[in-house]
Design an enzyme around this catalytic site. Sequence first.
Site, short mmCIF file in Angstrom:
data_model
loop_
_atom_site.label_atom_id
_atom_site.label_comp_id
_atom_site.label_asym_id
_atom_site.label_seq_id
_atom_site.Cartn_x
_atom_site.Cartn_y
_atom_site.Cartn_z
CG ASP A 160 -8.60 1.08 3.10
OD1 ASP A 160 -8.00 2.07 2.67
OD2 ASP A 160 -8.26 0.45 4.12
N GLY A 176 -0.49 -1.61 10.10
CA GLY A 176 -0.30 -2.66 11.09
C GLY A 176 0.12 -2.13 12.46
#
Length: 330
Positions: free
Chosen positions: A93, A190
């Site tokens: 990632d 987030g």
Amino acid sequence: MVSYKELGLVNSRELFKGAIAGKYAIPAFNFNNMEQMQAIVQACVEESSPVILQVSSGARKYANQTLLRYMAQGAVEYAKELGKNIPIVLHLDHGDTFELCKSCIDFGFSSVMIDGSHHSYEDNVALTRKVVEYAHAHDVTVEGELGVLAGIEDDVVAEHHTYTQPEEVEDFVSKTGVDSLAISIGTSHGANKFKPDQCTRNAEGILVPPPLRFDILEEVEKRIPGFPIVLHGASSVPQKYVATINQYGGALKDAIGIPEEQLRKAAQSAVCKINIDSDGRLAMTAAIREFFALNPDKFDPRQYLGPAREELKKLYKHKVVNVLGSAGKA
Ligand code: G3H
Ligand code: 13P
Ligand code: ZN
């Protein structure tokens, strides 16, 4: 050098073909430790979903690259032991350099992301092309990115997002040879994806985030029909976890995610990989905080990591069954 094929892993090519044709998305769940890996595999085996196990460079530093590789190999064997040989991809990632991508490929990853989105367009093309050449020589698939997501992209911190410009996608895909493309249509990384002043309030006073830019997605789909698209920053930030965390001593403020109905809609389009990390972090933290608050005398890690793993598994099952539509597609 170890090939992912020896580890029983698969690359993402066939999975994305199935996801586009079947109008669903493959889950890409980040993992850093054994409990997260167990929860992902248990959930996906029980729901018969293909899965992408995602490792960030931060995860690699935290858990050690050798251990992570054996854990991914273990995930394949564990799935078989649980009764279903589901397709499992081991994906890097947000790889930020050619050297990191090469090292992961040499270490048994079946898929890598090269995130050149913070570079100039020309440098992004050149870097992505270089990774694709090395990866394809080893039958490893590559995800590129155009457009910048707000929030934290691993070591790369983006203050503001820039939506993907649809007029760049054909050129980028043909010059680089990538297998999938991450785009920016209003998601971000987030648990604080939107500021309250970007949201409206519904009749109950609950904050409603601005909708994703489906118009950009549609324009991209028109220009590269049937090409696999990836959504990063796709956590929904379940408010029940935020409430539990805050009830038991946490201090999360303005935690807002992407509404599930928008992700459901995206999963039925050319979006065939949806990245979820923060929701898992919230689920584990809520379960652990609650456990400690209710059981202050306990200190055996199995006693609090066990319920955290159960909550994670519930979350992943919910995602594959009710949001991504990948249940039953393994
Ligand atoms: O996109 C970022 C992922 O959530 C990984 O986060 O770099 O903290 O492991 P991390
Ligand atoms: P979230 O922070 O929304 O879970 O996004 C994760 C991600 O995009 C990992 O690459
Ligand atoms: Zn991401």
